[in-house]
Scaffold this motif. Structure first.
Motif, mmCIF file in Angstrom:
data_model
loop_
_atom_site.group_PDB
_atom_site.id
_atom_site.type_symbol
_atom_site.label_atom_id
_atom_site.label_comp_id
_atom_site.label_asym_id
_atom_site.label_seq_id
_atom_site.Cartn_x
_atom_site.Cartn_y
_atom_site.Cartn_z
ATOM 1 N N LYS A 1 -0.408 2.877 1.469
ATOM 2 C CA LYS A 1 -0.995 3.278 0.188
ATOM 3 C C LYS A 1 -1.701 2.119 -0.502
ATOM 4 O O LYS A 1 -2.804 2.254 -1.006
ATOM 5 N N GLU A 2 -1.061 0.981 -0.557
ATOM 6 C CA GLU A 2 -1.653 -0.147 -1.275
ATOM 7 C C GLU A 2 -1.096 -1.437 -0.707
ATOM 8 O O GLU A 2 -0.110 -1.450 0.035
ATOM 9 N N HIS B 1 -7.087 4.982 3.329
ATOM 10 C CA HIS B 1 -8.119 3.949 3.298
ATOM 11 C C HIS B 1 -9.125 4.182 4.416
ATOM 12 O O HIS B 1 -8.929 5.001 5.311
ATOM 13 N N ASN C 1 -1.736 -8.706 2.106
ATOM 14 C CA ASN C 1 -0.786 -7.600 2.208
ATOM 15 C C ASN C 1 0.544 -8.155 2.702
ATOM 16 O O ASN C 1 0.909 -8.012 3.868
#
Length: 613
Positions: A589-590, A569, A578
């Protein structure tokens, strides 16, 4: 020597330092260290020491302007026994010469490029060290010959007295004035050593940023701090050789009999006419071609640091990430074509002066982009009013005042009046002290846990900010009024001119404010040294920040990371869901799905029961 290894993800090659072994004994670990973090700490303590020296010289200048020809308390009888404790006019010129020299060449540039550049570049791009660790070590140790040369210059006629700009012929001819002899030669040698140090750092920083980024760390995923340091390194690489060449030319004028900078037939102090044909203005062109970009060498790293710190402290992504990069690049590019605005009163061709004036005014555009982007970042954010945030806001306010006063001086008719008055002094102190040092104070507070593994004291930090902010504005803002009244720079006793006598009380107020500002730095030193040993221990990420340095231990070991990071990112992923966090680190990652609240869990249970029935 280094070798290129393929990236594990194939995104870009990584330049790995070869034979990168852990340090051995005390000297190789802490003195002649090649670890970028130790070198950063060496730069930090050295520049803080020089900050004390530069500040003491500034207070001596302010004493003379507030209480002319009065004995300086405590140190006056010891330093100036021949003058009954008074500062002589000759020594006054040496004071402001060395004050500017120390603050620019030994404090602001080294603390930004040396301390924060060394500490943050490898950590923020995911590298284990600089590309050239030994060159990095030399970049620090070349500072000390400069300090020695500047210090020794005081042993010869009191010190150099041509100002930090070293204009010929005052700086070029040994017989020109007290301080124009050996002291000035030592000054030139000191500036040369500083130049070598900066050039070593510049080469290292550019190579490291280009070739040693972690997998996934593309240029538009770099933190803005790294962009500021990268553009600064480019500025140093292109501008510094010009000043170095000019310095060598002036040294040969002084020692080898060349005549680059002084004309023929010049008679000074009843000496024989000079034999030459050089041009004093040539030095001004060479000097300002470097020294105006040097203003941005002292400002661009802070702009990047403020962007990352402010984004973290308001829990929002930086507004306009790419425009911020483009505006910093535009400032650096325009900085190379505006040096002539320092020379509007030198008899410049009006057409050339107009070109420099327009180019100077255009710098206000990218500067305004950055200012509005910082304001938009703060707007609507969850502002944490801690010491870091306060110093960031202090930077913004001081930068705006300094930028606005700069627009006045960009206009030739106005600059002709303001040139060499205290309006100029107000402008560059707001930009170079007010803006830059408030950014440095914020950076020390923010990255202190990563350097030493402990947090600094918030109460001491806030008190230091408040006293410094009040003292700085009390010292520098009235200088605008002095300049508008026509008070000239570099006069030991401007009140000899009757039209300036009424300005004495204002100068006394400014001197009291300067003493307050200088005394406030005691709190900074207490905070640093106390917190190093007794501050609360910090974890890896005490600020809940997103960039790579916060994935390493605090302080990082030799080699920095437990395992090589991979970036997914950009640098400012705040205000996201999150899990329990409102941020997403560059190595994640995500986002994790948000955890349901208790009421949501009960509703989901009821719905499940209805569905089953």
């Amino acid at each position: 020597m280094s070798v290129v290894h393929p990236s594990p993800t194939g995104l870009q090659p990584i330049l790995k330092p070869q034979a990168h072994h852990a340090p051995g004994n005390f000297f190789t670990k802490y003195i002649f260290s090649t670890d970028h973090k130790i070198i950063a700490i060496q730069f930090l303590f050295t520049t803080l020491l020089m900050l004390i020296v530069g500040g003491a010289l500034a207070l001596a200048v302010r004493w003379q302007l507030a209480f002319p020809w009065e004995s300086m308390p405590i140190v006056g009888p010891w330093l100036f026994s021949a003058e009954a404790g008074q500062i002589s006019p000759e020594f006054y010129t040496m004071l402001f010469t060395m004050h500017a020299t120390v603050m620019i060449f030994l404090v602001i540039i080294p603390i930004l490029a040396g301390t924060f550049g060394n500490l943050l570049i490898p950590l923020m791009i995911g590298a284990d060290d600089m590309a050239f660790p030994k060159l990095n070590m030399l970049s620090y140790w070349f500072i000390w010959p400069a300090i020695i040369c500047f210090g020794m210059s005081f042993a010869y006629a009191g010190g150099p007295a041509a100002g930090w700009t070293a204009y010929p012929v005052l700086a070029d001819l040994a017989q020109a004035a007290p301080g124009s002899g050996t002291a000035q030669t030592l000054w030139l040698l000191g500036v040369t050593f500083v130049g070598f140090s900066s050039m070593m750092g510049s080469i290292n920083y550019m190579t490291t940023i280009i070739n040693m980024r972690a997998p996934g760390m593309t240029f538009f995923r770099l933190p803005l701090t790294i962009w500021g340091l990268f553009i600064t390194a480019i500025l140093q690489a292109f501008a510094l050789p010009v000043l170095t060449a000019g310095g060598f030319m002036q040294v040969t004028d002084r020692l080898l009999g060349t005549c680059f900078f002084y004309p023929s037939g010049l008679i000074i102090n009843n000496a024989d006419p000079t034999i030459g044909g050089g041009q004093p203005l040539l030095w001004q062109h060479l000097f300002w071609f470097y020294s105006h970009p040097a203003v941005y060498i002292m400002l661009l790293p802070v702009m990047g640091m403020i962007s990352d710190m402010l984004s973290c402290m308001v829990r929002k992504p930086i507004f306009g990430y790419r425009p911020m990069i483009f505006s910093m690049s535009a400032i650096a590019s325009l900085g190379f074509i505006v040096w002539g605005h320092h020379m509007f009163t030198s008899g410049m061709n009006p057409a050339v002066g107009m070109a420099f004036m327009v180019a100077t005014m255009m710098i206000a555009l990218p500067s305004a982009v950055k200012t509005f982007n910082w304001t938009a970042t703060v707007w609507g954010g969850k502002v944490e009013f801690n010491t870091v945030t306060l110093n960031c806001i202090g930077f913004l306010s001081m930068f705006v005042v300094g930028g606005l006063s700069g627009i006045f001086m960009a206009a030739i008719p106005v600059d002709v009046y303001f040139h060499d008055t205290y309006f100029i002094v107000a402008h560059f102190h707001y930009v170079l002290f007010g803006a830059t040092l408030f950014g440095v104070f914020a950076g020390i507070q923010f990255w202190f846990p990563k350097m030493f593994g402990r947090m600094m004291n918030e109460k001491l930090g806030k008190t230091h900010f408040l006293l410094t902010f009040i003292g700085a504005n009390g010292t520098f803002f009235p200088m605008h009024f002095l300049g508008m009244q026509g008070m000239p720079r570099r006069y030991a006793d401007p009140y000899l001119h009757g039209y300036l006598e009424h300005l004495l009380p204002m100068n006394q107020f400014m001197t009291i404010s300067a003493i307050l500002m200088g005394s406030a730095q005691i709190l900074l030193f207490i905070n640093i040294f106390y917190s190093m040993f007794f501050g609360p221990k910090a974890g890896r990420n005490p600020w809940n920040a997103t960039t790579l340095e916060w994935t390493a231990p605090s302080p990082p070991p030799h080699g920095n990371f437990d395992e090589p990071p991979i970036v997914f990112h950009g640098p400012n992923e705040y205000a996201v869901h999150n899990g329990d966090k409102d941020f997403l680190m560059q190595t994640e990652k995500e986002c994790e799905p948000p955890k349901p609240s208790d009421s949501e869990t009960e509703n989901n249970t009821d719905n499940d029961q209805e569905t089953s029935s």
